[in-house]
Design a protein around this motif. Structure first.
Motif, PDB file in Angstrom:
ATOM      1  N   ALA A 143       1.539  -7.313  33.608  1.00 45.74           N
ATOM      2  CA  ALA A 143       0.525  -8.344  33.407  1.00 45.74           C
ATOM      3  C   ALA A 143       0.705  -9.061  32.077  1.00 45.74           C
ATOM      4  N   PHE A 144       0.845  -8.315  30.975  1.00 47.08           N
ATOM      5  CA  PHE A 144       0.771  -8.915  29.645  1.00 47.08           C
ATOM      6  C   PHE A 144       2.136  -9.108  28.981  1.00 47.08           C
ATOM      7  N   THR A 145       3.173  -8.521  29.550  1.00 46.44           N
ATOM      8  CA  THR A 145       4.512  -8.734  29.004  1.00 46.44           C
ATOM      9  C   THR A 145       5.320  -9.676  29.882  1.00 46.44           C
ATOM     10  N   LEU A 146       5.286  -9.455  31.187  1.00 49.06           N
ATOM     11  CA  LEU A 146       6.071 -10.267  32.118  1.00 49.06           C
ATOM     12  C   LEU A 146       5.272 -11.410  32.725  1.00 49.06           C
ATOM     13  N   GLY A 147       3.955 -11.393  32.577  1.00 46.34           N
ATOM     14  CA  GLY A 147       3.132 -12.463  33.123  1.00 46.34           C
ATOM     15  C   GLY A 147       3.028 -12.455  34.636  1.00 46.34           C
ATOM     16  N   GLU A 148       3.276 -11.330  35.253  1.00 44.28           N
ATOM     17  CA  GLU A 148       3.188 -11.225  36.712  1.00 44.28           C
ATOM     18  C   GLU A 148       1.828 -10.628  37.086  1.00 44.28           C
ATOM     19  N   PHE A 149       0.790 -11.447  36.938  1.00 45.44           N
ATOM     20  CA  PHE A 149      -0.559 -10.938  37.150  1.00 45.44           C
ATOM     21  C   PHE A 149      -0.802 -10.582  38.617  1.00 45.44           C
ATOM     22  N   GLY A 150      -0.311 -11.390  39.529  1.00 42.57           N
ATOM     23  CA  GLY A 150      -0.499 -11.094  40.942  1.00 42.57           C
ATOM     24  C   GLY A 150       0.101  -9.750  41.315  1.00 42.57           C
TER      25      GLY A 150
ATOM     26  N   ASP B 272       0.788 -15.259  43.789  1.00 44.33           N
ATOM     27  CA  ASP B 272       1.810 -15.159  42.741  1.00 44.33           C
ATOM     28  C   ASP B 272       1.295 -15.671  41.412  1.00 44.33           C
ATOM     29  N   TRP B 273       0.007 -15.509  41.156  1.00 37.22           N
ATOM     30  CA  TRP B 273      -0.622 -16.024  39.938  1.00 37.22           C
ATOM     31  C   TRP B 273       0.026 -15.394  38.713  1.00 37.22           C
ATOM     32  N   ASP B 274       0.254 -16.240  37.681  1.00 38.05           N
ATOM     33  CA  ASP B 274       0.869 -15.754  36.442  1.00 38.05           C
ATOM     34  C   ASP B 274      -0.152 -15.445  35.359  1.00 38.05           C
ATOM     35  N   GLY B 275      -1.448 -15.589  35.672  1.00 39.95           N
ATOM     36  CA  GLY B 275      -2.491 -15.278  34.710  1.00 39.95           C
ATOM     37  C   GLY B 275      -2.931 -16.437  33.857  1.00 39.95           C
ATOM     38  N   LEU B 276      -2.179 -17.542  33.844  1.00 38.29           N
ATOM     39  CA  LEU B 276      -2.512 -18.697  33.008  1.00 38.29           C
ATOM     40  C   LEU B 276      -2.651 -19.984  33.818  1.00 38.29           C
ATOM     41  N   SER B 277      -1.709 -20.217  34.664  1.00 35.15           N
ATOM     42  CA  SER B 277      -1.692 -21.477  35.400  1.00 35.15           C
ATOM     43  C   SER B 277      -2.818 -21.529  36.424  1.00 35.15           C
ATOM     44  N   PRO B 278      -3.470 -22.689  36.574  1.00 34.84           N
ATOM     45  CA  PRO B 278      -4.496 -22.815  37.615  1.00 34.84           C
ATOM     46  C   PRO B 278      -3.907 -22.920  39.018  1.00 34.84           C
ATOM     47  N   ASP B 279      -2.611 -23.121  39.081  1.00 40.29           N
ATOM     48  CA  ASP B 279      -1.951 -23.259  40.379  1.00 40.29           C
ATOM     49  C   ASP B 279      -1.244 -21.964  40.739  1.00 40.29           C
ATOM     50  N   PHE B 280      -1.457 -21.526  41.944  1.00 36.08           N
ATOM     51  CA  PHE B 280      -0.771 -20.331  42.440  1.00 36.08           C
ATOM     52  C   PHE B 280      -0.684 -20.423  43.957  1.00 36.08           C
ATOM     53  N   ALA B 281       0.233 -19.654  44.497  1.00 33.11           N
ATOM     54  CA  ALA B 281       0.481 -19.704  45.937  1.00 33.11           C
ATOM     55  C   ALA B 281       0.092 -18.385  46.572  1.00 33.11           C
ATOM     56  N   TRP B 282      -0.346 -18.473  47.805  1.00 32.73           N
ATOM     57  CA  TRP B 282      -0.689 -17.281  48.591  1.00 32.73           C
ATOM     58  C   TRP B 282       0.596 -16.656  49.111  1.00 32.73           C
ATOM     59  N   VAL B 283       0.831 -15.388  48.802  1.00 34.38           N
ATOM     60  CA  VAL B 283       2.059 -14.711  49.239  1.00 34.38           C
ATOM     61  C   VAL B 283       1.771 -13.583  50.223  1.00 34.38           C
ATOM     62  N   GLY B 284       0.523 -13.405  50.588  1.00 32.87           N
ATOM     63  CA  GLY B 284       0.170 -12.363  51.556  1.00 32.87           C
ATOM     64  C   GLY B 284       0.502 -10.972  51.040  1.00 32.87           C
ATOM     65  N   LEU B 285       1.224 -10.233  51.825  1.00 32.51           N
ATOM     66  CA  LEU B 285       1.605  -8.867  51.459  1.00 32.51           C
ATOM     67  C   LEU B 285       2.911  -8.819  50.677  1.00 32.51           C
ATOM     68  N   GLY B 286       3.342  -9.992  50.181  1.00 31.00           N
ATOM     69  CA  GLY B 286       4.619 -10.043  49.477  1.00 31.00           C
ATOM     70  C   GLY B 286       4.672  -9.139  48.265  1.00 31.00           C
ATOM     71  N   ASN B 287       3.587  -9.094  47.463  1.00 35.41           N
ATOM     72  CA  ASN B 287       3.580  -8.235  46.280  1.00 35.41           C
ATOM     73  C   ASN B 287       3.700  -6.766  46.650  1.00 35.41           C
ATOM     74  N   PHE B 288       3.043  -6.379  47.731  1.00 33.41           N
ATOM     75  CA  PHE B 288       3.117  -4.980  48.154  1.00 33.41           C
ATOM     76  C   PHE B 288       4.488  -4.653  48.738  1.00 33.41           C
ATOM     77  N   GLY B 289       5.091  -5.630  49.396  1.00 36.20           N
ATOM     78  CA  GLY B 289       6.457  -5.426  49.871  1.00 36.20           C
ATOM     79  C   GLY B 289       7.434  -5.298  48.724  1.00 36.20           C
TER      80      GLY B 289
END
Length: 314
Positions: A275-282, A60-77
Motif C-alpha cells: 500500500a505505502f511503498t508500491l502504491g498498490e492499494f487495490g 486497481d486503485w493506486d491510493g491517490l488517483s481518482p481514476d481506477f478500473a474494475w478488475v473483478g477477482l484479478g487481485n485475488f488471482g
C-alpha cells in the motif's frame, strides 16, 4: 358461586389475546432506539469504510488517483501467483501457531509455579507480567539491539566461551522468524500466566485436597482435576493468542521489517509494503480482505471447538 373479600373487586383473569401479548412484549423488549446513536456512529466509522474498502479490493486503485478500473477477482488471482503473498500467509500461520503453543504452554507452567506456596510468588508475578505492559514497539526495538550481531546476546555467548552459538539472529533467514516468535513469547507469556493464575485461584482448594487424599499424584491431579476446571482460562488464552498472532505487525516491522528479503513477512507487513511503498492499494486491500477472512474463519472454528470441549469437560 364466587366469594370475594369485602372492599376488593373480583380478580380479573389475565388477558391472553393478541393485544395482550403485544403489550407484554413491548414492556419486556429493550428500547433499541437508545442504541441508535451508537449504531449510527459505528456504521459511519467502521461499517461504511469497511464496505468501501472491500469494493476497492476489486479495483486497481493506486491510493491517490481518482481514476481506477474494475478488475473483478484479478487481485485475488494475482495473489495466487505471487510467491511473496503465499510466503506471507505461511509465515503468518507459522507465527500464530508457534505463539499459541509456546506462549500458553510457558504461561501455564509459570502460573502453576507462582500459584504455589513459595514466599516470593507475588514478586515473581509482578516481574513476569512486567514485559506485557511495555509497548510492543519499544520491546521490539530493545530486542533488535540485543539480538544484533554485536548485541548483548552474542556478547554473552562470547563471554561464556560459547562462540559457536553466536548467530545473526535477525539477519539469518533460517533464524529470523523464530527470533520474532521468541521476542513475542518473552513479552506475552506473563500475560497468559495472569489469566491462568486467575483460573487456578477459582478452583476450590477442597477439590484438590480431596483428590490428594484419594491418592492422586500431582500429575493426575492436574490432568483430571485442574485441567477440566481451567478450561475457560485455556479458551480465553488460546483465542487471544491465535488472533493476536495472525494480526501481528508492530513487532515484526520493528525487528526485521519483514526481512531479510521476505523471510519474516506476514500478511500485515506485506499489506503495508504494497500500500505505502508500491502504491498498490487495490492489491493490498485484497490482501487485507484475505487476512480478515482468515481471522474470522480460524476464530469461529477455534471458538466452536473450544466451547464444545469446555462443555464436555465441565
Amino acid at each position: 358461586m364466587t366469594v370475594t373479600s369485602p372492599g376488593h373487586p373480583p380478580a380479573r383473569p389475565p388477558e391472553t389475546g393478541p393485544a395482550a401479548r403485544r403489550g407484554r412484549r413491548s414492556q419486556s423488549a429493550p428500547p433499541w432506539w437508545f442504541a441508535a446513536p451508537a449504531l449510527l456512529l459505528f456504521a459511519f466509522v467502521v461499517l461504511i469504510p469497511s464496505a468501501r474498502g472491500v469494493y476497492y479490493a476489486f479495483t486497481d486503485w493506486d491510493g491517490l488517483s481518482p481514476d481506477f478500473a474494475w478488475v473483478g477477482l484479478g487481485n485475488f488471482g494475482d495473489m495466487l501467483d505471487d510467491p511473496d503473498a503465499l510466503a506471507s500467509i505461511r509465515h503468518t500461520l507459522i507465527i500464530a501457531v508457534a505463539i499459541t503453543v509456546i506462549q500458553n504452554g510457558l504461561g501455564l507452567l509459570l502460573a502453576l509455579g507462582v500459584n504455589s506456596a513459595i514466599k516470593s510468588r507475588n514478586v515473581l508475578r509482578v516481574l513476569l507480567f512486567a514485559p506485557a505492559v511495555i509497548t510492543p514497539i519499544v520491546t521490539a526495538y530493545l530486542w533488535r539491539n540485543l539480538l544484533g550481531p554485536e548485541g548483548a546476546v552474542n556478547a554473552l555467548f562470547g563471554a561464556l566461551g560459547l562462540e559457536s552459538l553466536q548467530k545473526n539472529w535477525l539477519g539469518d533467514p533460517d533464524l529470523a522468524l523464530w527470533s520474532v516468535v521468541a521476542v513475542i513469547v518473552w513479552q506475552f507469556a506473563g500475560y497468559s500466566m495472569v489469566i491462568f493464575v486467575a483460573g487456578l485461584q477459582s478452583i476450590p482448594r477442597e477439590v484438590q485436597e480431596a483428590a490428594a487424599i484419594d491418592g492422586a499424584g500431582s500429575v493426575r491431579r492436574f490432568w483430571y482435576v485442574t485441567r477440566p476446571l481451567l478450561a475457560p482460562a485455556i479458551t480465553i488464552n488460546l483465542m487471544l493468542s491465535i488472533i493476536g498472532g495472525i494480526k501481528l505487525f508492530d513487532q515484526v516491522w520493528a525487528l526485521t521489517g519483514g526481512g531479510p528479503g521476505h523471510a519474516t513477512d506476514t500478511l500485515s507487513t506485506l499489506i503495508y509494503k504494497d500500500a505505502f511503498t508500491l502504491g498498490e492499494f487495490g492489491y493490498s486491500i485484497a490482501l487485507a480482505v484475505v487476512l480478515t477472512v482468515i481471522v474470522a474463519v480460524i476464530s469461529a472454528g477455534q471458538y466452536a471447538f473450544l466451547s464444545r470441549r469446555e462443555a464436555d469437560l465441565s
